[in-house]
Design a protein around this motif. Structure first.
Motif, mmCIF file in Angstrom:
data_model
loop_
_atom_site.group_PDB
_atom_site.id
_atom_site.type_symbol
_atom_site.label_atom_id
_atom_site.label_comp_id
_atom_site.label_asym_id
_atom_site.label_seq_id
_atom_site.Cartn_x
_atom_site.Cartn_y
_atom_site.Cartn_z
ATOM 1 N N LEU A 1 46.457 -7.960 34.135
ATOM 2 C CA LEU A 1 45.364 -8.789 33.631
ATOM 3 C C LEU A 1 44.153 -8.717 34.555
ATOM 4 N N GLN A 2 44.383 -8.731 35.870
ATOM 5 C CA GLN A 2 43.284 -8.639 36.825
ATOM 6 C C GLN A 2 42.543 -7.304 36.695
ATOM 7 N N ILE A 3 43.292 -6.229 36.491
ATOM 8 C CA ILE A 3 42.680 -4.906 36.334
ATOM 9 C C ILE A 3 41.805 -4.870 35.078
ATOM 10 N N LEU A 4 42.298 -5.451 33.982
ATOM 11 C CA LEU A 4 41.530 -5.491 32.739
ATOM 12 C C LEU A 4 40.243 -6.299 32.906
ATOM 13 N N ILE A 5 40.341 -7.424 33.571
ATOM 14 C CA ILE A 5 39.157 -8.271 33.781
ATOM 15 C C ILE A 5 38.107 -7.527 34.594
ATOM 16 N N LYS A 6 38.537 -6.884 35.678
ATOM 17 C CA LYS A 6 37.590 -6.131 36.509
ATOM 18 C C LYS A 6 36.924 -5.024 35.709
ATOM 19 N N SER A 7 37.694 -4.369 34.843
ATOM 20 C CA SER A 7 37.146 -3.280 34.037
ATOM 21 C C SER A 7 36.098 -3.794 33.053
ATOM 22 N N VAL B 1 28.761 -6.716 35.745
ATOM 23 C CA VAL B 1 28.203 -7.836 36.506
ATOM 24 C C VAL B 1 28.834 -7.962 37.898
ATOM 25 N N LEU B 2 29.777 -7.080 38.236
ATOM 26 C CA LEU B 2 30.425 -7.117 39.543
ATOM 27 C C LEU B 2 29.751 -6.147 40.502
ATOM 28 N N GLU B 3 29.659 -6.559 41.759
ATOM 29 C CA GLU B 3 29.078 -5.683 42.778
ATOM 30 C C GLU B 3 30.083 -4.598 43.148
ATOM 31 N N GLU B 4 29.650 -3.365 43.106
ATOM 32 C CA GLU B 4 30.545 -2.239 43.350
ATOM 33 C C GLU B 4 31.091 -2.278 44.776
#
Length: 441
Positions: free
Chosen positions: A61-67, A72-75
């Motif tokens: 689930l965490q991997i899906l959310i990050k994807s 909007v996430l800082e690389e």
């Protein structure tokens, strides 16, 4: 239970120790508790509404959310997320509100406080601390909550525990007190009109807290703009032993103490470790309680038998009574019975699976166990564990295997079977732990 709740702003840091019961009780402005709740001012929180499939595995689930939130996430930064379900949109998918902050904010805050992860009960962002206050005052109505102090403005729109909109604004450094009324009202007006007109939110009630709650000119302007019920939180409704002025000054840490664990932004490994330790403690406590109750029941029966035996013997003459009392108090059969009973208690302690978790913490912190089976025989106990892992890269999978092998080298009587799928970047770990009782060693 006592807890120290602390708020960390741009330059302000303040906290208080309170007792958590049906109603909060103020104890001290100093730290007088081992557990800490922390809220930080972080206006750059990332937010998105995303559709997610129904997945039980937390890592996947965490991997899906990050994807799905990559835009909007800082690389290059790791994030910790708070996830709230809004509605089901199909048989296999649901819509979630997801909020995220960089993981390094957690460890930076612990360094500032001089705390370790075991002592942190909750780590959150201060704007979420308004939710329990709003819910207490507005109930199920849609509540527009404005909080203002000398360094920030926090605004939430919520209905019960559901957050509909949020905004966090830092005030300019060295803001003059005479400018606060205009700054407060400008942000109130702009956010309220945006929520009502652009977001089509039907605001039903207004709450004003913090320093802004004592600004009568600001409150008058808010009433004229909204023409709605306007509420000022009162200390008596939330906590005992503290003045109204101190309550407003410490409203954020008080709200943090009332906040649910659903808004905990601790990194996933820290959350998993806390959950594991709590579960182990519950299992251990239950096991001890069961053994104590079993022992108490046996001796209660024995005491009842002894009392009846004594009444019978008292009917005999004094010499015969004493002789029979000595001879019959503990018979050979009773000695044999209690010897076997004690042996069974010792064996139960030896083969209690709770001790496996305590003796192998580094192994269970690494695993993501999907299935655990326990088979007890007369001579030994066999614990079988199945743990499945999903990785985002081959290097991550290889790194996990190395760490797992390093950990397993520290333990005996563990048989492993690792099945890997390099194409799907997945591992299935099967472990078999054999424990023998002392009488077979």
């Amino acid at each position: 239970m006592k807890i120290y709740s602390v708020e960390i702003g741009k330059s302000i840091r303040k906290g208080l120790t309170i007792s958590l019961k049906e109603r909060l009780k103020f104890i001290s402005f100093d730290k007088k508790a081992s557990k800490t709740c922390v809220s930080i001012f972080f206006p750059d929180i990332v937010y998105s509404s995303i559709a997610l499939p129904k997945i039980e595995d937390e890592d996947t689930l965490q991997i899906l959310i990050k994807s799905r939130m990559s835009a909007v996430l800082e690389e290059g930064k790791e994030y910790s997320f708070v996830i709230h379900k809004r509605e089901d949109i199909s048989e296999n998918e649901s819509l979630f509100d997801v909020y995220g902050i960089p993981v390094d904010k957690f460890y930076e805050t612990l360094t500032v406080l001089g705390e370790n992860t075991d002592n942190v009960e909750l780590f959150t962002v201060d704007i979420f601390s308004l939710i329990p206050i709003s819910q207490k005052i507005c109930g199920g109505k849609i509540c527009f909550h404005f909080y203002g102090d000398t360094e920030k403005v926090l605004i939430t729109v919520s209905k019960g525990e559901e957050l509909l909109y949020l905004r966090s604004i830092p005030l300019p450094d060295f803001t003059e007190p005479s400018d606060l009324t205009n700054i407060y009202y400008e942000n109130f007006n702009m956010t309220y009109m945006f929520a009502v007109q652009n977001r089509r939110i039907n605001v039903e009630s207004i709450v004003i807290s913090g320093s802004s709650a004592s600004d009568q000119e600001f409150i008058k302007l808010c009433r004229e703009l909204t023409n709605l019920d306007l509420h000022i939180p009162t200390a008596d409704s939330f906590i005992t032993g503290i003045s109204q002025n101190d309550f407003m000054d410490f409203l954020i840490p008080i709200g943090t103490a009332l906040l649910k664990q659903d808004y905990d932004f601790s990194p996933p490994p820290v959350k998993k470790e806390k959950y594991f330790k709590k579960l182990s403690k519950i299992l251990f406590t239950f096991s001890i309680f069961f053994l104590v109750m079993l022992t108490a029941g046996i001796f209660s029966v024995y005491a009842d038998i002894s009392e009846k035996e004594h009444r019978f013997l008292s009917l005999k003459n004094s010499i015969q009574e004493k002789v029979r009392s000595i001879n019959n108090k503990i018979t050979k059969n009773k000695i044999r019975y209690y010897t076997e009973y004690i042996k069974h208690i010792e064996k139960s302690e030896e083969l209690n699976p709770v001790f496996v978790f305590d003796q192998m913490p580094s192994l269970f912190e690494l695993l993501d166990e999907n299935k655990i089976t326990i088979d007890n025989s007369d001579k030994k106990q066999i614990i079988q564990i199945i743990s499945e892992h999903q990785f985002s890269s081959l290097s991550e999978m290889l790194s996990f295997k190395l760490r797992l092998n390093d950990v397993l080298r520290n333990y005996k009587n563990i048989h492993k079977n690792i099945q890997e799928n390099k194409e799907k970047l997945s591992l299935r770990v099967e472990l078999r732990i054999e424990r023998e009782s002392n009488e077979n060693k």
